[in-house]
Design a protein around this motif. Structure first.
Motif, PDB file in Angstrom:
ATOM      1  N   UNK A  93       2.837   8.626   0.259  1.00  0.00           N
ATOM      2  CA  UNK A  93       2.867   9.736   1.175  1.00  0.00           C
ATOM      3  C   UNK A  93       1.594  10.706   0.831  1.00  0.00           C
ATOM      4  N   UNK A  94       1.456  11.094  -0.461  1.00  0.00           N
ATOM      5  CA  UNK A  94       0.063  11.724  -0.847  1.00  0.00           C
ATOM      6  C   UNK A  94      -1.110  11.171  -0.363  1.00  0.00           C
ATOM      7  N   UNK A  95      -1.270   9.592  -0.463  1.00  0.00           N
ATOM      8  CA  UNK A  95      -2.540   9.195  -0.066  1.00  0.00           C
ATOM      9  C   UNK A  95      -2.436   9.066   1.665  1.00  0.00           C
ATOM     10  N   UNK A  96      -1.286   8.794   1.959  1.00  0.00           N
ATOM     11  CA  UNK A  96      -1.387   9.092   3.640  1.00  0.00           C
ATOM     12  C   UNK A  96      -1.887  10.318   3.941  1.00  0.00           C
ATOM     13  N   UNK A  97      -1.194  11.393   3.429  1.00  0.00           N
ATOM     14  CA  UNK A  97      -1.623  12.890   3.671  1.00  0.00           C
ATOM     15  C   UNK A  97      -3.181  13.133   3.764  1.00  0.00           C
ATOM     16  N   UNK A  98      -3.539  12.735   2.498  1.00  0.00           N
ATOM     17  CA  UNK A  98      -5.099  12.793   2.342  1.00  0.00           C
ATOM     18  C   UNK A  98      -5.934  11.887   3.711  1.00  0.00           C
ATOM     19  N   UNK A  99      -5.380  10.657   3.649  1.00  0.00           N
ATOM     20  CA  UNK A  99      -6.077   9.960   4.679  1.00  0.00           C
ATOM     21  C   UNK A  99      -6.113  10.737   6.187  1.00  0.00           C
ATOM     22  N   UNK A 100      -4.831  11.357   6.383  1.00  0.00           N
ATOM     23  CA  UNK A 100      -4.907  12.135   7.780  1.00  0.00           C
ATOM     24  C   UNK A 100      -5.602  13.309   7.806  1.00  0.00           C
ATOM     25  N   UNK A 152      -5.052   4.371   9.748  1.00  0.00           N
ATOM     26  CA  UNK A 152      -4.022   4.536   8.470  1.00  0.00           C
ATOM     27  C   UNK A 152      -2.903   3.512   8.894  1.00  0.00           C
ATOM     28  N   UNK A 153      -2.458   3.383  10.000  1.00  0.00           N
ATOM     29  CA  UNK A 153      -1.320   2.106  10.107  1.00  0.00           C
ATOM     30  C   UNK A 153      -1.948   0.886   9.328  1.00  0.00           C
ATOM     31  N   UNK A 154      -2.992   0.419   9.648  1.00  0.00           N
ATOM     32  CA  UNK A 154      -3.450  -0.632   8.857  1.00  0.00           C
ATOM     33  C   UNK A 154      -3.478  -0.541   7.369  1.00  0.00           C
ATOM     34  N   UNK A 155      -3.951   0.726   7.076  1.00  0.00           N
ATOM     35  CA  UNK A 155      -3.822   0.786   5.564  1.00  0.00           C
ATOM     36  C   UNK A 155      -2.450   0.793   5.115  1.00  0.00           C
ATOM     37  N   UNK A 156      -1.390   1.228   5.603  1.00  0.00           N
ATOM     38  CA  UNK A 156       0.047   1.273   5.063  1.00  0.00           C
ATOM     39  C   UNK A 156       0.531  -0.185   5.388  1.00  0.00           C
ATOM     40  N   UNK A 157       0.141  -0.840   6.135  1.00  0.00           N
ATOM     41  CA  UNK A 157       0.680  -2.181   6.388  1.00  0.00           C
ATOM     42  C   UNK A 157       0.085  -3.179   5.212  1.00  0.00           C
ATOM     43  N   UNK A 158      -1.577  -2.898   4.829  1.00  0.00           N
ATOM     44  CA  UNK A 158      -1.997  -3.545   3.671  1.00  0.00           C
ATOM     45  C   UNK A 158      -1.246  -3.184   2.357  1.00  0.00           C
ATOM     46  N   UNK A 159      -0.517  -2.098   2.343  1.00  0.00           N
ATOM     47  CA  UNK A 159       0.203  -1.576   1.229  1.00  0.00           C
ATOM     48  C   UNK A 159       1.520  -1.963   1.112  1.00  0.00           C
ATOM     49  N   UNK A 160       2.007  -2.658   2.150  1.00  0.00           N
ATOM     50  CA  UNK A 160       3.483  -3.125   2.432  1.00  0.00           C
ATOM     51  C   UNK A 160       4.239  -2.359   3.008  1.00  0.00           C
ATOM     52  N   UNK A 161       3.602  -1.435   3.837  1.00  0.00           N
ATOM     53  CA  UNK A 161       4.743  -0.637   4.550  1.00  0.00           C
ATOM     54  C   UNK A 161       4.188  -0.718   6.121  1.00  0.00           C
ATOM     55  N   UNK A 162       5.084  -1.515   7.122  1.00  0.00           N
ATOM     56  CA  UNK A 162       4.911  -1.513   8.223  1.00  0.00           C
ATOM     57  C   UNK A 162       5.184  -0.624   9.101  1.00  0.00           C
TER      58      UNK A 162
END
Length: 186
Positions: free
Chosen positions: A21-28, A38-48
């Motif tokens: 979530x911290x990495x997500x916030x940084x990307x946003x 960001x959605x693609x990055x999450x998917x590459x980390x195993x979160x659909x």
């Protein structure tokens, strides 16, 4: 049966591990990233998680950050006012900030009905108004008591002056000098 109101949003994004979530916030925060990136990055980390879910999360996060920034600005304004005027009543200043926030909430109620019912905001405003009226009553009572205390002090001073001929004579001399000075100076 009363309808249950949702007060917290639960989504796949809020259920992410803290480090993700911290990495997500940084990307946003990086405006060069799209929600799709960001959605693609999450998917590459195993979160659909869809780009729409990322977008909704970003909007909620931005709104929360905006509220924090506005509150911080109000707090800074109160601190600056108190610094300039140390006699300022903190409770009154805080009540004014709270009233301002409530009035903003009422004026934009159509956007905030899910978070605070208009009748609740109205009750809070009425409560704050009652506090203001109570404060005015306390101030009037305080001034009245102070006036009575000064009247009693004045009576005691007059009695003390009349009881001591030396003080009476000195006071008469001082008043005579003041009268002469006022009447003879141009």
């Amino acid at each position: 049966m009363a309808e249950r109101r949702r007060t917290r949003v639960s989504s796949k994004v809020t259920q992410l591990p803290e480090d993700i979530k911290e990495q997500l916030d940084a990307q946003l925060l990086d405006t060069s990233n799209t929600y799709e990136d960001v959605a693609r990055w999450l998917k590459s980390n195993g979160f659909n998680i869809s780009k729409s879910a990322v977008g909704r999360y970003a909007i909620r996060a931005n709104q929360a950050a905006q509220r924090v920034a506005e509150t911080l600005e109000r707090t800074k304004a109160i601190a600056a006012a108190v610094e300039k005027n140390p006699d300022l009543d903190f409770t009154k200043a805080s009540r004014m900030v709270l009233m301002d926030g409530l009035m903003q909430r009422v004026s934009t109620a159509e956007d905030d009905f899910a978070e605070m019912p208009l009748d609740k905001a109205g009750r809070l405003i009425a409560s704050l108004s009652r506090v203001g009226i109570y404060e005015q009553k306390i101030i009037r009572d305080y001034k009245s008591k102070m006036e009575l205390a000064f009247e009693a002090l004045e009576e005691d001073l007059i009695k003390a002056i009349k009881a001591d001929p030396q003080i009476t004579k000195e006071l008469h001399t001082l008043l005579q000098k003041a009268r002469e000075k006022i009447l003879t100076d141009d």
